[in-house]
Design a protein around this motif. Structure first.
Motif, PDB file in Angstrom:
ATOM      1  N   ALA A  31      -7.268   3.484   0.134  1.00  0.00           N
ATOM      2  CA  ALA A  31      -6.725   2.358   0.890  1.00  0.00           C
ATOM      3  C   ALA A  31      -5.208   2.401   0.743  1.00  0.00           C
ATOM      4  N   PHE A  32      -4.515   2.123   1.833  1.00  0.00           N
ATOM      5  CA  PHE A  32      -3.056   2.183   1.854  1.00  0.00           C
ATOM      6  C   PHE A  32      -2.533   0.939   2.553  1.00  0.00           C
ATOM      7  N   PHE A  33      -1.580   0.275   1.928  1.00  0.00           N
ATOM      8  CA  PHE A  33      -0.954  -0.925   2.467  1.00  0.00           C
ATOM      9  C   PHE A  33       0.549  -0.703   2.471  1.00  0.00           C
ATOM     10  N   ASP A  34       1.191  -0.927   3.608  1.00  0.00           N
ATOM     11  CA  ASP A  34       2.632  -0.715   3.765  1.00  0.00           C
ATOM     12  C   ASP A  34       3.193  -1.922   4.514  1.00  0.00           C
ATOM     13  N   TYR A  35       4.095  -2.649   3.860  1.00  0.00           N
ATOM     14  CA  TYR A  35       4.731  -3.800   4.499  1.00  0.00           C
ATOM     15  C   TYR A  35       6.241  -3.666   4.342  1.00  0.00           C
ATOM     16  N   ARG A  36       6.945  -3.741   5.463  1.00  0.00           N
ATOM     17  CA  ARG A  36       8.397  -3.642   5.468  1.00  0.00           C
ATOM     18  C   ARG A  36       8.960  -4.809   6.260  1.00  0.00           C
ATOM     19  N   PHE A  37      10.112  -5.284   5.848  1.00  0.00           N
ATOM     20  CA  PHE A  37      10.782  -6.264   6.684  1.00  0.00           C
ATOM     21  C   PHE A  37      12.284  -6.043   6.611  1.00  0.00           C
ATOM     22  N   TYR A  38      12.941  -6.484   7.676  1.00  0.00           N
ATOM     23  CA  TYR A  38      14.351  -6.200   7.876  1.00  0.00           C
ATOM     24  C   TYR A  38      15.066  -7.491   8.251  1.00  0.00           C
ATOM     25  N   ILE A  39      16.217  -7.704   7.636  1.00  0.00           N
ATOM     26  CA  ILE A  39      17.029  -8.888   7.909  1.00  0.00           C
ATOM     27  C   ILE A  39      18.444  -8.413   8.226  1.00  0.00           C
ATOM     28  N   ARG A  52       4.810  -1.058  -0.760  1.00  0.00           N
ATOM     29  CA  ARG A  52       3.624  -0.283  -0.423  1.00  0.00           C
ATOM     30  C   ARG A  52       2.782  -0.057  -1.669  1.00  0.00           C
ATOM     31  N   ILE A  53       1.479   0.078  -1.420  1.00  0.00           N
ATOM     32  CA  ILE A  53       0.543   0.352  -2.499  1.00  0.00           C
ATOM     33  C   ILE A  53      -0.548   1.265  -1.942  1.00  0.00           C
ATOM     34  N   GLU A  54      -0.954   2.233  -2.743  1.00  0.00           N
ATOM     35  CA  GLU A  54      -2.020   3.155  -2.372  1.00  0.00           C
ATOM     36  C   GLU A  54      -3.038   3.167  -3.500  1.00  0.00           C
ATOM     37  N   LEU A  55      -4.284   2.894  -3.152  1.00  0.00           N
ATOM     38  CA  LEU A  55      -5.366   2.835  -4.127  1.00  0.00           C
ATOM     39  C   LEU A  55      -6.449   3.829  -3.735  1.00  0.00           C
ATOM     40  N   SER A  56      -7.027   4.512  -4.713  1.00  0.00           N
ATOM     41  CA  SER A  56      -8.100   5.454  -4.412  1.00  0.00           C
ATOM     42  C   SER A  56      -9.059   5.529  -5.580  1.00  0.00           C
ATOM     43  N   GLU A  57     -10.268   5.960  -5.273  1.00  0.00           N
ATOM     44  CA  GLU A  57     -11.263   6.167  -6.324  1.00  0.00           C
ATOM     45  C   GLU A  57     -12.231   7.244  -5.874  1.00  0.00           C
ATOM     46  N   GLY A  58     -12.864   7.862  -6.845  1.00  0.00           N
ATOM     47  CA  GLY A  58     -13.790   8.942  -6.554  1.00  0.00           C
ATOM     48  C   GLY A  58     -13.197  10.275  -6.958  1.00  0.00           C
ATOM     49  N   ASP A  59     -13.665  11.326  -6.338  1.00  0.00           N
ATOM     50  CA  ASP A  59     -13.236  12.691  -6.632  1.00  0.00           C
ATOM     51  C   ASP A  59     -12.084  13.069  -5.699  1.00  0.00           C
ATOM     52  N   VAL A  60     -10.920  12.451  -5.922  1.00  0.00           N
ATOM     53  CA  VAL A  60      -9.763  12.629  -5.039  1.00  0.00           C
ATOM     54  C   VAL A  60      -9.145  14.007  -5.280  1.00  0.00           C
ATOM     55  N   MET A  65      -3.768  12.794  -3.642  1.00  0.00           N
ATOM     56  CA  MET A  65      -3.494  11.714  -4.590  1.00  0.00           C
ATOM     57  C   MET A  65      -2.234  10.952  -4.162  1.00  0.00           C
ATOM     58  N   ALA A  66      -2.103   9.747  -4.638  1.00  0.00           N
ATOM     59  CA  ALA A  66      -0.925   8.927  -4.365  1.00  0.00           C
ATOM     60  C   ALA A  66       0.277   9.519  -5.091  1.00  0.00           C
ATOM     61  N   THR A  67       1.423   9.516  -4.426  1.00  0.00           N
ATOM     62  CA  THR A  67       2.631  10.089  -5.015  1.00  0.00           C
ATOM     63  C   THR A  67       3.810   9.134  -4.889  1.00  0.00           C
ATOM     64  N   LEU A  68       4.788   9.351  -5.742  1.00  0.00           N
ATOM     65  CA  LEU A  68       6.095   8.707  -5.641  1.00  0.00           C
ATOM     66  C   LEU A  68       7.127   9.820  -5.540  1.00  0.00           C
ATOM     67  N   GLY A  69       8.184   9.596  -4.774  1.00  0.00           N
ATOM     68  CA  GLY A  69       9.271  10.560  -4.700  1.00  0.00           C
ATOM     69  C   GLY A  69       9.397  11.191  -3.331  1.00  0.00           C
ATOM     70  N   PHE A  85      -4.103   8.520  -9.071  1.00  0.00           N
ATOM     71  CA  PHE A  85      -5.040   7.911  -8.137  1.00  0.00           C
ATOM     72  C   PHE A  85      -4.437   6.708  -7.410  1.00  0.00           C
ATOM     73  N   ASN A  86      -3.515   6.000  -8.067  1.00  0.00           N
ATOM     74  CA  ASN A  86      -2.956   4.770  -7.511  1.00  0.00           C
ATOM     75  C   ASN A  86      -1.441   4.771  -7.674  1.00  0.00           C
ATOM     76  N   ALA A  87      -0.753   4.175  -6.708  1.00  0.00           N
ATOM     77  CA  ALA A  87       0.709   4.088  -6.771  1.00  0.00           C
ATOM     78  C   ALA A  87       1.181   2.845  -6.037  1.00  0.00           C
ATOM     79  N   THR A  88       2.311   2.327  -6.482  1.00  0.00           N
ATOM     80  CA  THR A  88       2.949   1.207  -5.798  1.00  0.00           C
ATOM     81  C   THR A  88       4.454   1.412  -5.817  1.00  0.00           C
ATOM     82  N   GLU A  89       5.130   0.850  -4.826  1.00  0.00           N
ATOM     83  CA  GLU A  89       6.586   0.955  -4.744  1.00  0.00           C
ATOM     84  C   GLU A  89       7.154  -0.284  -4.074  1.00  0.00           C
TER      85      GLU A  89
END
Length: 169
Positions: A31-39, A52-60, A65-69, A85-89
């Motif tokens: 599951a992947f959730f991405d929310y951005r806003f601009y002012i 953003r957040i990426e969640l996973s389970e099982g034999d990924v 896999m979720a990454t940062l960078g 398996f999981n990452a948030t930023e």
């Protein structure tokens, strides 16, 4: 995908399921959730927020896999250095375009600060933080299309330099 946004909201929610029952060689869910806003408080100045957040389970598989960078997320760390398996930023960026007489010039700068976390379990997120920060130069080739040069740093003693088109997010 939002390209060089200056105001408004962007929301993306994705869910993927891979199962041998559906013909896959793997068995996992993501599951992947991405929310951005601009002012834009005034012409030529924009605050951009990325969550953003990426969640996973099982034999990924390793490659999924979720990454940062990389050049778009957590600039200052190299792509794939942080992988699990999981990452948030969460990143905040200030974009400033210089004035040229009565209007805006083609030159601008950006500053950002981001924090991210990875973990094998979702409950492990927000425990160990990777922090990135940096500065960038923008040159507008044509309306809403920039060449960007970003120099990012992290609390993990890494440095990233990126030269590309479009904004990071």
């Amino acid at each position: 995908m939002a390209v060089n946004a200056r105001r408004g909201h962007f929301f993306n929610l994705e869910y993927s399921s891979y199962s041998p029952d559906w013909g896959s060689d793997s068995d996992y869910e993501k599951a992947f959730f991405d929310y951005r806003f601009y002012i834009t408080p005034r012409v030529g100045s924009t605050f951009a927020f990325l969550n953003r957040i990426e969640l996973s389970e099982g034999d990924v598989p390793y490659y999924d896999m979720a990454t940062l960078g990389g050049m778009d997320f957590m600039r200052g760390t190299y792509l794939g250095h942080f992988r699990d398996f999981n990452a948030t930023e969460n990143t905040v960026e200030y974009r400033h375009t210089f004035r040229d007489g009565d209007g805006l010039s083609r030159h601008g700068v950006t500053l950002w600060l981001g924090a991210g976390s990875i973990g094998e379990q979702a409950s492990e997120l927000y425990q160990d933080w990777v922090v990135t920060y940096g500065v960038g130069y923008r040159y507008e080739l044509q309306p809403r299309m920039n060449v960007r040069a970003d120099l990012g740093f992290s609390n993990q003693d890494e440095v990233g330099f990126y030269l590309t088109f479009t904004e990071a997010f």
